[in-house]
Scaffold this active site. Structure first.
Site, PDB file in Angstrom:
ATOM      1  N   ASP A 355       0.835  -1.180   0.000  1.00  0.00           N
ATOM      2  CA  ASP A 355       0.000   0.000   0.000  1.00  0.00           C
ATOM      3  C   ASP A 355       0.886   1.252   0.000  1.00  0.00           C
ATOM      4  O   ASP A 355       1.888   1.303   0.717  1.00  0.00           O
ATOM      5  CB  ASP A 355      -0.874  -0.031   1.261  1.00  0.00           C
ATOM      6  CG  ASP A 355      -1.904   1.071   1.280  1.00  0.00           C
ATOM      7  OD1 ASP A 355      -2.793   1.044   0.427  1.00  0.00           O
ATOM      8  OD2 ASP A 355      -1.809   1.966   2.154  1.00  0.00           O
ATOM      9  N   GLU A 384       1.456   0.206  -4.923  1.00  0.00           N
ATOM     10  CA  GLU A 384       0.986   1.488  -5.416  1.00  0.00           C
ATOM     11  C   GLU A 384       2.190   2.416  -5.523  1.00  0.00           C
ATOM     12  O   GLU A 384       2.772   2.793  -4.498  1.00  0.00           O
ATOM     13  CB  GLU A 384      -0.031   2.094  -4.444  1.00  0.00           C
ATOM     14  CG  GLU A 384      -1.332   1.330  -4.349  1.00  0.00           C
ATOM     15  CD  GLU A 384      -2.328   2.039  -3.429  1.00  0.00           C
ATOM     16  OE1 GLU A 384      -3.454   2.303  -3.878  1.00  0.00           O
ATOM     17  OE2 GLU A 384      -1.983   2.347  -2.279  1.00  0.00           O
TER      18      GLU A 384
END
Ligand code: CA
Length: 676
Positions: A355, A384
């Protein structure tokens, strides 16, 4: 997690606040931490052997430390409190309970810092915890392994472009009454074979097998903060991006959060069941921030060290959640590396999705990937490639999408393809290539070639990235939607308000055809295969089940949609031409047809030539028509096998043949042809 890519390159606030203090030439707030000794032993915090139970807390700046032993994981006073002694060379505080293996007991640490005793903490390394994760638990992990665990192994992956990712939340997937699953919302939901909806169609793990995906990507499954585990019947919903204990499973997904071993055993049972079904497990990991600031286990263990700050001492907040961690500091870097290795080793996890990965530095991510590769070469790491706010970490050191070529064995999500195909993620009414808005053709092509350099792709015309950031297709994950933002269904309903659902379903098929035929690794959000929605809620992180649950009667209602996804996945799995492994092969074998986007907008046509990737098909023709009306393309002469046409797909060849020449491609559809 949400992101704001504009902030990732914004002017550093650190520079501004630093200049305000320039006259005083202050010592940088974080400078003291560089001098801390570090400790990377695998006996951190708890170790048990024949000599007894040993505690070892890393806390170089504490002035005193103690460990509290409890009989219960939640209530009651300590049975004993043991002062710890300091070993300055490693910065650790140690205590031993000699001659006793304290299985069944719980513990917390407490340090004195800055002249006061801080709150109790289970430390940063509890591998098992009491209910709500406030006390660490001492359990014998050998008792948590399901039968056959020693031979358990996820699917072997030759190339990461062979992976097909299915992102799911435990509760979304099984909580709806139509799932027919007994252990709704639990790890065990994925261990139940033979479950069906009311019409008798497969749900649960059988549904995943039927669909054909290779890996599930489970939303945060470590112990997170927001759901009260002491009140199971009232369990509320949360995505889980609020980390509490990184190395223990979340209690609310277990059938008994008060028994520390149960959540461990049940998560392993889930992973074993998926592995037995030939499906790998990717964990969503959120090392980039903690749920709490001053009350976090990091802060209560080694104040200031694990988080980044601005020069005035404020927490920096690149996560948009109140703080960010400091992977560029050795003890934090080692924590991340050891944590993923622990999950891969103890739980047999097959991959990690980071993340807000750009909050971490590229050096940390490279070490993560290298150490996992040494453990098992086919552990997939992706993330990400952005932050959700500015960070003191310099842009060039961030594990950004644009820096992916500085990293090895790590992939990033392509927001290029995502937004180009369906329209901008944050503007609900914006349309994209698949929904009739012109101008994104070149950006879709960037996605098709997995953001690698290609002689026919002009990156200067890209909507987002302006250069080929990937040097290999194994660096890119393609998708059109995920847990964040509107589901694909909701996006289509917002952006095509006048359209019928049947037209929107055609657009969904076209959008996913682009994802599943593109180079790179495809990723889909659970339930899209049955046209699930979230009632228009774009940030459903704490929305009730009525928003987030997948209604499995949709599988019956939208059987044609499900069959199309099955066909797409079968096509990709059977044909390596869609899974090329090098940028060179893509540049050589993937040839775009010249189409004037001014005259024929929303039209892309390309060939995969020369038995690309060793494919049995000598030539494959792929045409995407994102306009609502039919468009004509020129197909080379001779006879072609029809693989996909007008919203239908069958890689096995039941759709018949057609001749080349001028061919009309129906609106909002893909045409895929092949010949040997
Ligand atoms: Ca929890």
């Amino acid at each position: 997690m949400q992101f704001n890519r504009f902030m990732a390159t914004a002017l550093s606030i650190a520079l501004l606040s630093g200049s305000a203090f320039a006259d005083n030439a202050p010592q940088r707030f974080d400078a003291q931490f560089e001098s801390y000794p570090t400790y990377n032993g695998d006996d951190l915090e708890l170790a048990i052997d024949n000599m007894g139970t040993h505690f070892k807390l890393w806390s170089p700046a504490a002035t005193q430390a103690r460990v509290n032993i409890y009989a219960d994981g939640h209530t009651g006073k300590p049975e004993q409190t043991i002062p710890m002694s300091f070993q300055p060379a490693k910065g650790v505080w140690v205590a031993t309970v000699p001659g006793q293996q304290l299985y069944g007991k719980f513990y917390t640490f407490q340090i004195e810092h800055g002249g006061k005793w801080l709150d109790e903490t289970p430390g940063v390394w509890p591998k098992a915890v009491g209910v709500n994760g406030k006390r660490a638990a001492i359990i014998d992990f050998a008792t948590t392994n399901p039968a056959g665990w020693e031979n358990d192994r996820g699917p072997q992956v030759k190339n990461f472009t062979d992976v097909i990712l299915y992102e799911m939340h435990h509760r979304d997937f099984s909580i709806h009454p139509s799932s027919g699953i007994a252990n709704k919302g639990k790890f065990l939901a994925l261990t139940e074979p033979g479950t069906t909806n009311q019409q008798g169609l497969a749900t649960g793990i059988d549904h995943l097998k039927e669909l054909g995906i290779t890996h599930v990507h489970i939303l945060p499954s470590y112990d997170y903060n927001s759901v009260d585990e002491t009140n199971l019947p009232a369990n509320t919903y949360n995505w889980g991006y609020d980390p509490l204990n990184y190395n223990a499973p979340e209690g609310s997904y277990s059938t008994n959060p008060s028994d520390p071993a149960t959540r461990v055993r049940e998560m392993k049972q889930m992973i074993k069941a998926l592995h037995d079904a030939g499906i790998g497990v990717v964990m969503d990991v959120v090392y980039n921030h903690t749920a709490d600031n001053d009350g976090s286990n990091f802060e209560l263990t080694a104040p200031g060290y694990y988080h980044r700050h601005w020069d005035d001492g404020r927490y920096s907040d690149a996560s948009g959640c109140g703080n960010e961690t400091a992977s560029d500091r050795q003890q934090m870097r080692d924590f991340i590396i050891n944590s993923v290795k622990y999950w891969a080793d103890e739980y047999h996890v097959d991959g990690f999705r980071f993340d807000l990965m750009a909050i971490h530095d590229t050096e940390t991510m490279n070490q993560v990937a290298a150490e996992l590769k040494a453990l098992r070469p086919d552990i997939f790491v992706y993330g990400e490639g952005w932050t959700a706010g500015d960070s003191p970490l310099p842009v060039e050191r961030r594990a950004l999408k644009e820096n992916v070529s500085k990293m090895e064995n790590i992939a990033v999500f392509s927001d290029d393809l995502r937004d180009a195909v369906k329209g901008h993620y944050s503007n609900a009414s914006d349309r994209g290539f698949a929904t009739g808005k012109p101008g994104s053709e070149e950006t879709v092509k960037i996605g098709i070639v997995a953001a690698t350099a290609h002689p026919q792709v002009d990156y200067s015309k890209g909507n987002n990235s302006k250069f080929p950031y990937a040097t290999s297709p194994e660096m890119v994950v393609n998708y059109v939607s995920c847990h964040d933002d509107l589901t694909l269904t909701d996006k289509l309903r917002h952006s095509m308000p006048e359209a019928s659902d049947s037209l929107r379903m055609r657009a969904a098929k076209l959008a996913q055809t682009i994802v599943f035929t593109s180079q790179g690794t495809p990723f889909m959000f659970a339930g899209e295969e049955v046209f699930r929605d979230k009632k228009g809620v774009h940030n459903s992180y704490n929305s009730p089940d009525s928003i987030n649950a997948i209604d499995w009667t949709l599988k019956s209602d939208n059987a044609d949609q499900f069959a199309y996804y099955q066909g797409l996945i079968a096509l990709r799995k059977a044909h390596p031409a869609f899974r090329l492994t090098s940028a060179q092969d893509i540049a050589k074998h993937l040839v775009f047809d010249k189409i004037d986007s001014e005259k024929q907008p929303n039209l892309i046509s390309y060939s995969l030539t020369g038995n690309a990737g060793g494919d049995e098909w000598k030539e494959i023709k792929v045409v995407f028509n994102g306009a609502e009306t039919a468009q004509t393309v020129k197909i080379p002469g001779g006879t072609w096998q029809i693989i996909a046409i007008d919203g239908k797909i069958d890689p096995a060849g039941s759709l018949g043949t057609m001749k080349g020449g001028k061919v009309s491609v129906p609106g909002t559809s893909a045409l895929i042809l092949a010949r040997k």
